[in-house]
Scaffold this motif. Structure first.
Motif, PDB file in Angstrom:
ATOM      1  N   GLY A 233      -5.980  -0.368   4.059  1.00 36.67           N
ATOM      2  CA  GLY A 233      -4.639  -0.907   4.296  1.00 36.67           C
ATOM      3  C   GLY A 233      -4.583  -2.310   4.880  1.00 36.67           C
ATOM      4  O   GLY A 233      -3.549  -2.731   5.392  1.00 36.67           O
ATOM      5  N   GLY A 237      -1.399  -3.769   3.661  1.00 38.39           N
ATOM      6  CA  GLY A 237      -1.470  -2.722   2.653  1.00 38.39           C
ATOM      7  C   GLY A 237      -1.637  -3.260   1.237  1.00 38.39           C
ATOM      8  O   GLY A 237      -1.869  -2.499   0.298  1.00 38.39           O
ATOM      9  N   SER A 240      -6.706  -3.837   0.432  1.00 39.91           N
ATOM     10  CA  SER A 240      -7.650  -3.172   1.326  1.00 39.91           C
ATOM     11  C   SER A 240      -9.046  -3.756   1.169  1.00 39.91           C
ATOM     12  O   SER A 240      -9.399  -4.223   0.091  1.00 39.91           O
TER      13      SER A 240
END
Ligand code: PLP
Length: 404
Positions: A233, A237, A240
């Motif tokens: 995240g 988000g 990643s």
């Protein structure tokens, strides 16, 4: 130049650039002492996080956006993929229509192809024989279900600069997100995401004297976009993976330097480039300029030569100490002719006989003069052994050189 101390001239700055010493110095502490993971809570993590956020702010200032609109990626390819797939597939959509041009980089065209295989529809617009897309054609291609328009700011092969501000205006008037691949533009063209009506913009640090393996996607606040990498995240988000802190620090420093020095370096590169554009067709028979006469990046010169294989020319120039390219660096190794040159209407043979010179901030007039001296000899040597050449031998003036 012959001799053991052969000179090495780098004329391939659209493929990549060297890291500037200042950039390297800014990055070093984040490899050695401040190596923390920016997502951890302790002091090592906090100092890494602070450097990451500071870099975000600095890059935002260069692009005229907010820090929260900057998403770090692993480079231009990932930024393009995230923009295109992330917008098209928002909330699991599997249908919609996307628009691009036929001279985009593969990092745009391949995601378009991939989406098409999934059920999306695409319009790939043609360009003129000098590489320009007509904004009116972009507007005509818009449909009710168009979810994205992607048109590059400047082409990596022929350097053509597209009317992105106009296209951005069209996209915005229809409420369609507009993405531009500006990987070749930073440091050579002014970039202002607000004034240019851009919703998504890709850049890559190694093209402007930053490190390889780090890029940015600017995502205008409110743009509906889905991540393509799922995991821890990071990057709010959207992307990643443990953050590349030294990369971000280096990219920010390089972007600031590119903007700071742009006026000076562009004037210098343009003067040298113009000398080549003028002299090559004058001194090498049946040589031509590819791309637009004026709407092109200041560091880009692109030629084609009748009866020549571009790869042979690159190798012969390399033998003389001059690094150039034929087609785009990203597709070197493939024997296919460049899709960009074919899009201009060139034949396979003409595309194969092309040479790209891309200057950088440290090239000198002496290097350009050396190239201009060596090129006619090399071309003439290659033509003597060329299977395409029905009229060999040839000299300057034969065949009436012209600039297109
Ligand atoms: N877009 C353009 C216009 C490029 O020239 C390149 C690289 O040559 C890319 C995208 C890919 O960038 P990266 O090498 O950072 O993945």
């Amino acid at each position: 130049m012959p001799g053991s101390q052969q000179r090495r001239i780098y004329f391939d700055h659209s493929a990549t650039t060297h890291v500037l010493p200042e950039v390297y110095e800014a990055m070093t502490p984040y490899f050695l002492q401040r190596f923390g993971n920016a997502s951890t809570l302790h002091s090592f993590g906090r100092e890494a996080k602070a450097a990451l956020e500071d870099s975000r702010k600095r890059i935002a200032a260069v692009l005229n956006c907010e820090a929260q609109e900057i998403v770090f990626t692993s480079g231009g390819t990932e930024a393009d993929n995230l923009a295109i797939k992330g917008v098209a597939m928002y909330k699991g959509k599997t249908k919609g229509h996307l628009i691009a041009t036929n001279i985009e980089h593969h990092a745009v065209l391949e995601p378009f192809d991939w989406l098409k295989r999934l059920g999306f529809e695409t319009t790939i617009l043609p360009v003129s024989s000098d590489g320009l897309v007509d904004p009116a054609e972009v507007e005509r291609a818009v449909r009710n279900d168009t979810v994205l328009i992607s048109v590059m700011m400047a082409n990596n092969e022929i350097g053509t600069v597209q009317p992105v501000r106009e296209i951005g205006k069209i996209a915005s008037s229809h409420g369609i997100p507009f993405h531009t691949d500006a990987v070749q533009a930073l440091g050579k063209l002014p970039i202002d995401v607000k004034a240019d009506n851009i919703d998504l913009l890709s850049i890559s640090a190694h093209k402007f004297h930053g490190p390889k393996g780090v890029g940015v996607l600017y995502v205008r606040r409110g743009t509906k976009i889905e991540p393509i990498l799922h995991g821890g995240g990071q990057e709010r988000g959207l992307r990643s993976s443990t953050e590349n802190v030294p990369g971000a620090v280096g990219m920010a420093r390089a972007a600031e330097i590119a903007k700071r020095d742009m006026e000076k370096t562009c004037a210098m590169m343009k003067a040298l480039r113009d000398k080549m554009l003028k002299q090559v067709p004058e001194t090498v028979a049946r040589s031509y300029v590819n791309g637009h006469a004026t709407k092109r990046l200041v560091n880009n010169a692109h030629f084609r030569f009748d009866f020549i294989e571009g790869e042979g020319l690159v190798l012969q120039l390399d033998f003389k100490g001059i690094a150039t390219s034929t087609g785009s660096a990203c597709s070197t190794g493939a024997l296919e002719p460049s899709h960009v040159l074919l899009a201009l209407g060139l034949t396979h043979e003409q595309a194969h006989g092309s040479l790209r010179i891309t200057l950088g901030r440290e090239n000198t007039e002496e290097e350009v003069d050396y190239f201009l001296q060596v090129l006619p000899e090399v071309v003439s040597k290659l033509r003597q052994i060329s299977p395409f050449n029905e009229q060999r031998p040839m000299g300057p003036g034969d065949g009436g050189a012209c600039v297109q």
